[in-house]
Design a protein around this motif. Structure first.
Motif, PDB file in Angstrom:
ATOM      1  N   GLN A   1      49.834  50.453   7.107  1.00 22.01           N
ATOM      2  CA  GLN A   1      51.070  50.294   7.859  1.00 22.01           C
ATOM      3  C   GLN A   1      52.043  51.444   7.585  1.00 22.01           C
ATOM      4  OE1 GLN A   1      52.710  46.402   7.455  1.00 22.01           O
ATOM      5  NE2 GLN A   1      54.493  46.801   8.729  1.00 22.01           N
ATOM      6  N   TYR A   2      51.901  52.061   6.397  1.00 25.44           N
ATOM      7  CA  TYR A   2      52.864  53.095   6.011  1.00 25.44           C
ATOM      8  C   TYR A   2      52.247  54.476   5.791  1.00 25.44           C
ATOM      9  CZ  TYR A   2      55.782  48.996   5.257  1.00 25.44           C
ATOM     10  OH  TYR A   2      56.475  47.823   5.430  1.00 25.44           O
ATOM     11  N   PHE A   3      50.914  54.540   5.658  1.00 26.75           N
ATOM     12  CA  PHE A   3      50.305  55.819   5.302  1.00 26.75           C
ATOM     13  C   PHE A   3      49.181  56.236   6.247  1.00 26.75           C
ATOM     14  CE2 PHE A   3      51.816  53.843   1.323  1.00 26.75           C
ATOM     15  CZ  PHE A   3      52.786  54.771   0.975  1.00 26.75           C
ATOM     16  N   THR A   4      49.268  55.827   7.500  1.00 27.48           N
ATOM     17  CA  THR A   4      48.247  56.201   8.476  1.00 27.48           C
ATOM     18  C   THR A   4      48.502  57.618   8.984  1.00 27.48           C
ATOM     19  OG1 THR A   4      48.153  53.890   9.154  1.00 27.48           O
ATOM     20  CG2 THR A   4      47.080  55.471  10.587  1.00 27.48           C
TER      21      THR A   4
ATOM     22  N   HIS B   1      50.975  59.679  12.112  1.00 28.82           N
ATOM     23  CA  HIS B   1      52.142  58.800  12.279  1.00 28.82           C
ATOM     24  C   HIS B   1      51.816  57.577  13.146  1.00 28.82           C
ATOM     25  CE1 HIS B   1      54.454  62.013  10.469  1.00 28.82           C
ATOM     26  NE2 HIS B   1      53.977  62.857  11.373  1.00 28.82           N
TER      27      HIS B   1
ATOM     28  N   ARG C   1      49.755  47.910  12.964  1.00 32.49           N
ATOM     29  CA  ARG C   1      50.138  46.506  12.881  1.00 32.49           C
ATOM     30  C   ARG C   1      48.929  45.669  13.289  1.00 32.49           C
ATOM     31  NH1 ARG C   1      54.679  47.061  17.090  1.00 32.49           N
ATOM     32  NH2 ARG C   1      53.325  48.812  17.555  1.00 32.49           N
TER      33      ARG C   1
ATOM     34  N   TYR D   1      51.544  53.948  13.650  1.00 28.63           N
ATOM     35  CA  TYR D   1      52.121  52.789  12.964  1.00 28.63           C
ATOM     36  C   TYR D   1      51.197  51.593  13.151  1.00 28.63           C
ATOM     37  CZ  TYR D   1      55.500  49.255  11.515  1.00 28.63           C
ATOM     38  OH  TYR D   1      56.135  48.207  10.867  1.00 28.63           O
TER      39      TYR D   1
ATOM     40  N   CYS E   1      45.700  46.655   4.784  1.00 37.23           N
ATOM     41  CA  CYS E   1      46.630  46.514   5.923  1.00 37.23           C
ATOM     42  C   CYS E   1      48.006  47.063   5.573  1.00 37.23           C
ATOM     43  CB  CYS E   1      46.776  45.044   6.303  1.00 37.23           C
ATOM     44  SG  CYS E   1      45.400  44.342   7.187  1.00 37.23           S
ATOM     45  N   LEU E   2      48.497  46.675   4.394  1.00 34.52           N
ATOM     46  CA  LEU E   2      49.829  47.103   3.981  1.00 34.52           C
ATOM     47  C   LEU E   2      49.884  48.608   3.770  1.00 34.52           C
ATOM     48  CD1 LEU E   2      50.666  44.203   1.488  1.00 34.52           C
ATOM     49  CD2 LEU E   2      51.489  44.487   3.832  1.00 34.52           C
ATOM     50  N   GLY E   3      48.805  49.169   3.211  1.00 27.24           N
ATOM     51  CA  GLY E   3      48.764  50.610   3.008  1.00 27.24           C
ATOM     52  C   GLY E   3      48.715  51.364   4.321  1.00 27.24           C
TER      53      GLY E   3
ATOM     54  N   HIS F   1      52.000  40.142  14.271  1.00 27.88           N
ATOM     55  CA  HIS F   1      51.586  40.870  13.071  1.00 27.88           C
ATOM     56  C   HIS F   1      51.845  40.065  11.799  1.00 27.88           C
ATOM     57  CE1 HIS F   1      51.164  44.069  10.098  1.00 27.88           C
ATOM     58  NE2 HIS F   1      52.407  43.845   9.715  1.00 27.88           N
ATOM     59  N   TYR F   2      53.062  39.569  11.631  1.00 25.33           N
ATOM     60  CA  TYR F   2      53.405  38.893  10.379  1.00 25.33           C
ATOM     61  C   TYR F   2      52.736  37.529  10.261  1.00 25.33           C
ATOM     62  CZ  TYR F   2      56.719  42.613   9.532  1.00 25.33           C
ATOM     63  OH  TYR F   2      57.272  43.860   9.304  1.00 25.33           O
TER      64      TYR F   2
END
Length: 432
Positions: A299-302, A305, A309, A307, A295-297, A228-229
């Motif tokens: 990752q936390y607001f899907t 729940h 990546r 998650y 992507c960043l959004g 992912h990173y």
């Protein structure tokens, strides 16, 4: 004289030497990532994979072997482009980004060759210039899983499977150019993934035939999140590189960029010609950063729940976005369809999966709907696209890697027809 004009005059031999040198360096780096024995063992796992959607090569072979597959696939395509004496136009660059993206999940250096041979035979038999069909040739690799499935996934003896896979791949490649030309009329260029739609129709026919003979088709869901990173930083570096390169080539490119964001993006919108090459590269970088923020959004607001990546398929989708950002996509025409897709994710009871997220990235293929008919039309297109995409996958059996192009063709046809009918000058609407 602008710096970018000087760059255009650079010796072509120097450009090709730079490209080949980059390939050699990349190959050496890949060899250092993993013992050679393990690297080629894993690479052959990719070549022997049925490759039907969603087969993440990162999952079945790891990062080094997947990068090797990407590099070899890219080298073969670049050599073909050079052999045809084809210029690096926006359509070619878009196709190469798409090829690289899908080399993470579905395309490998074996399964696209028969399709290319089919397109080549079509041009030779009908005495056509191969360069006029370069776009169909490069994008025909979207049906590469057909070759892999018959060769390794349909249960045939290896020799029989290989022969069937190669012959069927050649046949599909042969009929694709003319079929693609006719199917374009269906959605009138309001879906940027035009070839994906025609491939989806052919895949649907093939799926029907296989099911009639009770040959099982497995829809795969092999996904890896282990990188992912690495993938996240790759998007960031690539996007910044494109933006910096564009500004070096032409520091004062914003007047050119205005021409891009005013474009509807309807096929075929060559941003290098509509504006300039630096402005087109700048737009590619901007769209890469927008994809990164998404992507960043996610990752936390899907919803549900889930998650999120990055995996091979979602990374490939973002590379496709970047590629098409010199060929129709820009922030103003893509954001409404993305928002429409997000609304669909949150308001409908559809389960959020990797396929849903990937569809959210690929929904940007409907950008011309926004560009031509406005924000509301774009929101509707994005909303319906996420609901139709899973059905499209069932219809075409996972053979068409451009499944979202298949779904987008239907959405574009319906939405454009409705909004054209609402116009007073409906009879004057341009048709292909």
């Amino acid at each position: 004289m602008h710096i970018w004009k000087v760059g255009v005059c650079l010796n072509k031999k120097t450009l090709w030497l730079t490209i080949y040198f980059s390939f050699i360096v990349s190959f050496i780096v890949i060899l250092l990532l993993e013992p050679i024995g393990d690297l080629f063992h894993n690479y052959f796992l990719i070549l022997k994979s049925p490759s039907v959607l969603l087969t993440d090569y990162l999952s079945i072979a790891g990062l080094p072997a997947t990068l090797l597959n990407v590099l070899i696939t890219l080298i073969v395509n670049v050599i073909i482009i050079k052999a045809l004496k084809q210029k690096f136009s926006s359509s070619v660059i878009m196709s190469l980004f798409t090829i690289v993206g899908f080399s993470f999940f579905g395309k490998n250096s074996f399964n696209f060759i028969p399709l290319y041979l089919g397109v080549y035979l079509y041009t030779k038999i009908h005495r056509l210039d191969m360069r006029d069909h370069i776009l169909v040739l490069l994008l025909s690799s979207g049906l590469a899983p057909v070759v892999s499935f018959f060769s390794f996934g349909a249960g045939f003896h290896l020799a029989v499977g290989l022969i069937l896979g190669i012959l069927i791949g050649i046949l599909i490649g042969y009929i694709l150019p003319i079929f693609n030309k006719h199917s374009l009329k269906f959605h009138q260029g309001y879906s940027l993934y035009a070839t994906g739609f025609s491939m989806g129709v052919l895949s649907m026919v093939l799926t029907g035939v296989l099911k009639s003979f009770h040959i099982p088709i497995t829809i795969y869901n092999e996904i890896s999140y282990d990188y992912h990173y690495f993938l996240l930083f790759t998007i960031l570096i690539l996007s910044l590189f494109l933006i910096i390169l564009a500004l070096i080539l032409k520091p004062n490119l914003f007047s050119d960029y205005k021409k891009i964001i005013k474009s509807s993006g309807r096929l075929q919108s060559d941003f290098f010609k509509i504006s300039s090459t630096p402005a087109g590269l700048f737009n590619m970088g901007i769209m890469g950063l927008i994809s990164l923020l998404l992507c960043l959004g996610l990752q936390y607001f899907t919803p549900d729940h889930f998650y999120f990546r990055l995996s091979g398929p979602s990374f490939g989708a973002i590379l496709t976005i970047i590629g098409f950002s010199c060929f129709g996509k820009h922030p103003l025409n893509t954001l409404p369809v993305i928002i429409g897709g997000l609304i669909s994710m949150y308001l409908t009871p559809v389960e959020v999966t990797d396929g849903t997220i990937i569809a959210l990235f690929f929904v940007t293929g409907l950008a011309p709907i926004t560009g031509k008919f406005g924000i509301f039309a774009g929101l509707l297109a994005g909303f319906f696209h996420l609901m139709i995409t899973p059905l499209a996958l069932d219809f075409q059996g996972g053979f068409d890697l451009y499944n979202n192009g298949f779904a987008a063709g239907f959405v574009a046809s319906i939405i454009s027809s409705i909004f054209i009918a609402l116009k007073k000058d409906v009879l004057k609407e341009e048709v292909f």
